[in-house]
Design an enzyme around this catalytic site. Structure first.
Site, mmCIF file in Angstrom:
data_model
loop_
_atom_site.group_PDB
_atom_site.id
_atom_site.type_symbol
_atom_site.label_atom_id
_atom_site.label_comp_id
_atom_site.label_asym_id
_atom_site.label_seq_id
_atom_site.Cartn_x
_atom_site.Cartn_y
_atom_site.Cartn_z
ATOM 1 N N ARG A 126 31.467 51.894 29.557
ATOM 2 C CA ARG A 126 32.436 50.811 29.885
ATOM 3 C C ARG A 126 32.642 50.784 28.146
ATOM 4 O O ARG A 126 32.036 50.645 27.166
ATOM 5 C CB ARG A 126 31.202 49.846 30.232
ATOM 6 C CG ARG A 126 30.222 50.073 31.517
ATOM 7 C CD ARG A 126 31.646 50.159 32.467
ATOM 8 N NE ARG A 126 32.205 48.853 32.749
ATOM 9 C CZ ARG A 126 31.729 47.511 33.036
ATOM 10 N NH1 ARG A 126 30.582 47.737 34.096
ATOM 11 N NH2 ARG A 126 32.470 46.630 33.091
ATOM 12 N N ARG A 157 42.376 47.381 45.710
ATOM 13 C CA ARG A 157 41.427 48.881 44.985
ATOM 14 C C ARG A 157 40.488 49.194 45.866
ATOM 15 O O ARG A 157 40.193 50.023 46.435
ATOM 16 C CB ARG A 157 41.252 48.729 43.928
ATOM 17 C CG ARG A 157 42.250 48.498 42.459
ATOM 18 C CD ARG A 157 41.782 48.212 41.472
ATOM 19 N NE ARG A 157 41.339 49.513 41.458
ATOM 20 C CZ ARG A 157 40.833 49.976 40.014
ATOM 21 N NH1 ARG A 157 40.203 49.140 38.683
ATOM 22 N NH2 ARG A 157 39.876 51.631 39.620
ATOM 23 N N LYS A 192 26.321 38.529 42.131
ATOM 24 C CA LYS A 192 28.796 38.227 42.005
ATOM 25 C C LYS A 192 28.407 38.495 43.894
ATOM 26 O O LYS A 192 29.736 38.542 44.364
ATOM 27 C CB LYS A 192 29.026 39.670 41.940
ATOM 28 C CG LYS A 192 28.657 39.631 40.240
ATOM 29 C CD LYS A 192 29.523 40.433 39.608
ATOM 30 C CE LYS A 192 28.341 41.205 37.859
ATOM 31 N NZ LYS A 192 29.253 42.567 37.779
ATOM 32 N N PRO A 231 35.452 40.686 39.011
ATOM 33 C CA PRO A 231 34.890 38.728 38.974
ATOM 34 C C PRO A 231 33.648 39.194 38.459
ATOM 35 O O PRO A 231 32.906 39.979 39.361
ATOM 36 C CB PRO A 231 35.492 38.721 40.370
ATOM 37 C CG PRO A 231 36.768 39.897 41.335
ATOM 38 C CD PRO A 231 36.203 40.671 40.152
ATOM 39 N N GLU A 232 33.183 38.446 38.220
ATOM 40 C CA GLU A 232 31.686 37.993 38.089
ATOM 41 C C GLU A 232 31.402 36.738 37.817
ATOM 42 O O GLU A 232 32.453 36.454 38.684
ATOM 43 C CB GLU A 232 31.637 38.211 36.437
ATOM 44 C CG GLU A 232 32.113 39.562 35.399
ATOM 45 C CD GLU A 232 31.967 39.866 34.166
ATOM 46 O OE1 GLU A 232 31.127 39.593 33.490
ATOM 47 O OE2 GLU A 232 32.882 40.399 33.515
#
Ligand SMILES: [Zn+2]
Length: 289
Positions: A265, A113, A60, A2-3
């Site tokens: 990334r 996670r 965030k 999520p951003e």
């Protein structure tokens, strides 16, 4: 992961559930590590009986101001999500923290996670104060962004991912913003012209606003994917111009989109629209803006 748009979507939805004014009537922790501070026992004891005063977002982080000067900070990290549900529904095994609300509802922190973290603190600034500016804030102007870029000599993509530089961006929206502004992720920040910096500033704000409008980006059907507090996926994935479009034509010029690793990334790039930087021997020609 999520951003900013996904976190904002969750905050907006919880505000629609009128979470402000409600009281936490019980708290249960099933995975102690999820509570970053204080220790889980203290967390449950302190938060029980507190009333939500205001729910906002910073970077965030979900920021819930509570009564008695306490603040609950929630960071979803990789796969965290919040489920808003009636009290008494069966708990799934990934729901690690349950806050009972007004004895009728539950706000549950689910995280497959287990990287997400909750902080209950009277000094939220010790955590939030380290964050860079909010990209959608009025004070984050093109000129301010240009001077921020000029003060450092870092590769633009990892710089934009650095929450201390600018808060809220992650891999998806950085790739989208760089493509929109035609800037290669390996460019060094202080080599961007003023025109490029202004274009990037605009595109960052555009991709974030569009993400919020579409209620976030969900990339698949897995448990770890983004779902809103109402258990709905976001609609922004169909709108992505470059992210996860490897092998498909650039929507602007038709060149095949490639995937490259930048600072560990994966990055999605049109190598025609986004010209790679020249090597150190031949400094990139700078145009005056
Ligand atoms: Zn292109």
């Amino acid at each position: 992961m999520p951003e900013l748009p996904e976190v904002q979507t969750i905050v907006d939805q919880l505000n629609q559930q009128a979470i402000v004014g409600r009281t936490i009537t019980a708290a249960r922790v099933y995975w102690p590590k999820t509570i970053a501070s204080p220790d889980p026992e203290q967390f449950c004891e302190t938060i029980t009986g507190l009333t939500a005063r205001k729910l906002t977002r910073r970077g965030k982080f979900i920021v819930c101001q509570l009564s008695k000067g306490q603040t609950l900070l929630i960071h979803l990290r990789m796969s965290g999500r919040l489920n808003w549900t009636a009290k008494g529904n069966a708990r799934n095994k990934h729901e690690h923290v349950i806050l009972e609300i007004d004895q009728t509802h539950e706000l549950r922190f689910q995280d497959t996670r287990k990287f997400g973290r909750l902080f209950l603190t009277q000094a939220p600034q010790t955590i939030l104060g380290r964050l860079g500016p909010e990209p959608l804030d009025k004070t984050f102007t093109g000129r301010r962004f240009l001077s921020m870029l000029q003060r450092t000599r870092r590769q633009i993509k990892p710089l934009l991912l650095d929450q201390h530089f600018l808060a809220g961006l992650g891999n998806i929206y950085v790739d989208e913003a760089l493509w929109a502004a035609r800037i290669h992720p390996l460019r060094t920040s202080n080599t961007l012209t003023a025109a490029e910096a202004f274009a990037l500033h605009r595109s960052i704000r555009q991709v974030l606003r569009k993400g919020i409008m579409n209620m976030g980006t969900s990339l698949g059907n897995g448990q770890g994917n983004f779902y809103s507090a109402n258990n709905r996926p976001g609609k922004n994935a169909d709108q992505l111009k470059v992210f996860r479009r490897t092998g498909r034509p650039c929507l602007r010029c038709g060149t095949t989109i490639v995937r490259r690793m930048v600072a560990q990334r994966s990055s999605h790039i049109c190598t025609k629209c986004q010209q790679p930087p020249c090597d150190g021997k031949t400094p990139k020609k700078r145009t005056t803006a």
